[in-house]
Scaffold this active site. Structure first.
Site, PDB file in Angstrom:
ATOM      1  N   HIS A 170       0.842  -1.203   0.000  1.00 31.15           N
ATOM      2  CA  HIS A 170       0.000   0.000   0.000  1.00 31.15           C
ATOM      3  C   HIS A 170       0.878   1.254   0.000  1.00 31.15           C
ATOM      4  O   HIS A 170       0.574   2.234  -0.666  1.00 31.15           O
ATOM      5  CB  HIS A 170      -0.863   0.058   1.271  1.00 31.15           C
ATOM      6  CG  HIS A 170      -1.874  -1.046   1.369  1.00 31.15           C
ATOM      7  ND1 HIS A 170      -1.811  -2.036   2.319  1.00 31.15           N
ATOM      8  CD2 HIS A 170      -2.978  -1.309   0.633  1.00 31.15           C
ATOM      9  CE1 HIS A 170      -2.835  -2.852   2.176  1.00 31.15           C
ATOM     10  NE2 HIS A 170      -3.554  -2.442   1.158  1.00 31.15           N
TER      11      HIS A 170
ATOM     12  N   SER B 111      -2.317  -8.057   2.919  1.00 34.08           N
ATOM     13  CA  SER B 111      -2.763  -7.903   4.316  1.00 34.08           C
ATOM     14  C   SER B 111      -3.000  -9.279   4.921  1.00 34.08           C
ATOM     15  O   SER B 111      -2.848  -9.482   6.127  1.00 34.08           O
ATOM     16  CB  SER B 111      -4.042  -7.084   4.385  1.00 34.08           C
ATOM     17  OG  SER B 111      -3.824  -5.846   3.762  1.00 34.08           O
TER      18      SER B 111
END
Ligand code: PAF
Length: 536
Positions: free
Chosen positions: A55, A211
């Site tokens: 990210h 994630s």
């Protein structure tokens, strides 16, 4: 209600607060903030939180290209099936906010479900208008095991694009199917946003960041590397000529089979944009894999392109980029994509049409309809000058674009955002065919971020000053002191790297060549050697 929780990052939980803030910022009235960025416009990085280095690379890219960066965090129930990990999905807001602050994000948008008009019931039970991507794009890869997932993604992304109204939105290429679906969605629905796919970020082991890697034990993390290892082996076979779906898929399957805990869900070969299944790769293929490791689902992919490579040469003014680019193209037998000649051709067209240089609208219309062609064949009138032939709208302008009039006006035309946008599109269509060497301030960062070989060609200010002085002398022009030349170069570097439109910066994956002590021939040799060692 808008809240200001961080020192730099503004956190909004409501649409009203977000819109009010962005409208003030964009009108200039509310400019309070992080005035640290070159770039124009607004960049959105949509996420579900649990931010990691993948990210952060999207955020970093958005930071480099936009005046305002918004990160949204929303764990979207619409994209989870009732059997999936919606409840367990990692939620780490405080840490995410801290990371956003460090990364220079302006706004963190953390809406509640109610704020986005989404009930917290399972996706299937929700009365909500939804965006349905093409069935053909959802019936492959992850679409088979995650029914409803891409509809949920498309719906939430459409909502976010409408609410934030970004100029650019950034997505990780790890979710290649998501990227293709969103690109198609904004094209089909004419959503005025540029979708920017960003390369996969990997751990040193090769494991793609996600994630969901948080769910893996240290031992599982080692086992998970087999996915990337399989893709890498397939990529190597592709380079050696393997083009068939069966061949490439079998290589990945074989490698993954060596790790029995990895339960392969699919290995598929599809077209990277249409996602249609491919029996063989004629142009480009997306080879994608999904597997389960315990309860964790992992995905990864590579894009395999048949086109000849692209060599992109960036660097500061006066480092010798244009000469080097021309000579490298010649040495490798590739097309020199002379972007300068393209801007000259447009300038010629504008002057021919008698359009005043400040009539941006008329220029926009003219440029958006023009067709420029460059060919690597020397123009007959300039034989030996290694000058590619330049045509615009079918007319040969190789000679005409070197006129004094064009030279005098070309920078004014090139500075217009619309001209740049249209020419970048034409440059990128050359990129689809590959086999080009191109130079420019942002060729490797913005025009061809996928270029196979990126060079950042640089030289010290002093050395560039000396070279410039020698050039002036060779051309019989009046001498300018070294101090003055260095000052001008220093100033130009500063402007180029802080300018709003396409600033100069070194791409992360560019190889720097410092040419202070190198002749042009040595620089060209280095690049040609890099090309052969890296790409063949
Ligand atoms: O990629 C993700 O994190 C999500 O699918 C997205 C794009 C934020 C939509 O919820």
């Amino acid at each position: 209600m808008a809240e200001c929780l961080g020192v730099f990052v503004r956190v909004f939980k409501t649409v009203a607060g977000l819109r009010c803030y962005l409208e003030l910022q964009q009108s200039g009235d509310g400019r309070e903030s992080n005035d640290r960025t070159p770039g124009v416009g607004l960049g959105l990085v949509p996420t579900m939180g649990a931010l990691h280095a993948g990210h952060l690379s999207l955020i970093q890219r958005a930071r480099q290209e936009n005046a305002i960066v918004v990160v949204s965090i929303f764990v979207n129930p619409l994209q989870f099936a009732p059997t999936e990990d919606f409840q367990q999905y990692p939620r780490t807001l405080n840490q995410d906010q801290h990371l956003c602050e460090q990364a220079g994000v302006d706004v963190l948008f953390v809406p509640t479900m109610a704020e986005l008009g989404i009930a917290s019931a399972p996706a299937s039970a929700m009365p909500l208008t939804q965006v349905v991507p093409l069935a053909s794009m959802m019936s492959v890869l992850c679409g088979n095991s995650r029914p409803g997932h891409f509809q949920g993604v498309a719906t939430i992304v459409t909502k976010l694009l409408h609410l934030v109204q970004p100029n650019r939105a950034y997505f990780g290429q790890k979710d290649a199917q998501q990227v293709a679906i969103i690109q198609r969605l904004v094209t089909d629905l004419n959503v005025p946003v540029e979708i920017v796919p960003c390369r996969i970020v990997r751990e040193p082991s090769g494991l793609a960041l996600s994630s969901r890697n948080q769910y893996l034990t240290p031992d599982q993390k080692i086992q998970a590397v087999a996915l990337f290892a399989g893709l890498q082996q397939a990529e190597q076979a592709f380079r050696q000529g393997e083009r068939s779906q069966e061949g490439l898929v079998a290589i990945v399957q074989r490698e993954v089979a060596g790790t029995p805990d990895l339960q392969l869900e699919y290995v598929e070969l599809v077209h990277p944009r249409s996602l249609l299944p491919l029996a063989r790769i004629d142009e480009a293929g997306l080879l994608a894999v999904a597997a389960r490791l315990g309860t964790t689902r992992l995905i990864d992919n590579v894009i395999l392109r048949c086109r000849q490579p692209i060599v992109a040469i960036d660097g500061p003014a006066g480092a010798g980029k244009s000469t080097v680019t021309r000579l490298v193209a010649e040495a490798l037998g590739l097309l020199h994509l002379d972007t300068g000649a393209m801007y000259r051709a447009v300038t010629w067209l504008v002057l021919q049409a008698g359009i005043p240089l400040n009539d941006v609208v008329a220029i926009a219309e003219l440029v958006s309809q023009c067709q420029i062609e460059l060919s690597s064949q020397d123009h007959p009138a300039r034989a030996g000058a290694a000058q590619p032939t330049v045509m615009i709208n079918g007319q040969d302008v190789t000679e005409a674009i070197r006129s004094q009039d064009v030279t005098a006006q070309v920078s004014a035309i090139a500075a217009q955002a619309v001209v740049r946008r249209e020419l970048v599109k034409q440059q990128q269509s050359y990129g689809c065919r590959g086999g080009i060497v191109a130079e420019g301030r942002d060729i490797g960062t913005q025009v061809f971020p996928d270029a196979e070989l990126k060079i950042f060609l640089t030289a010290s200010v002093q050395e560039r000053g000396r070279r410039r002085q020698q050039d002036l002398k060779d051309q019989g022009k009046p001498e300018i002191s070294l101090d003055d030349l260095e000052q001008t170069i220093y100033e130009r570097d500063r402007k180029d790297s802080t300018r709003a439109l396409s600033p100069l910066r070194q791409a992360e994956d560019a190889i720097e060549i410092q040419s202070d002590r190198l002749s042009i021939t040595q620089v060209v040799e280095q690049i040609v050697n890099l090309y052969h060692s890296k790409l063949l």
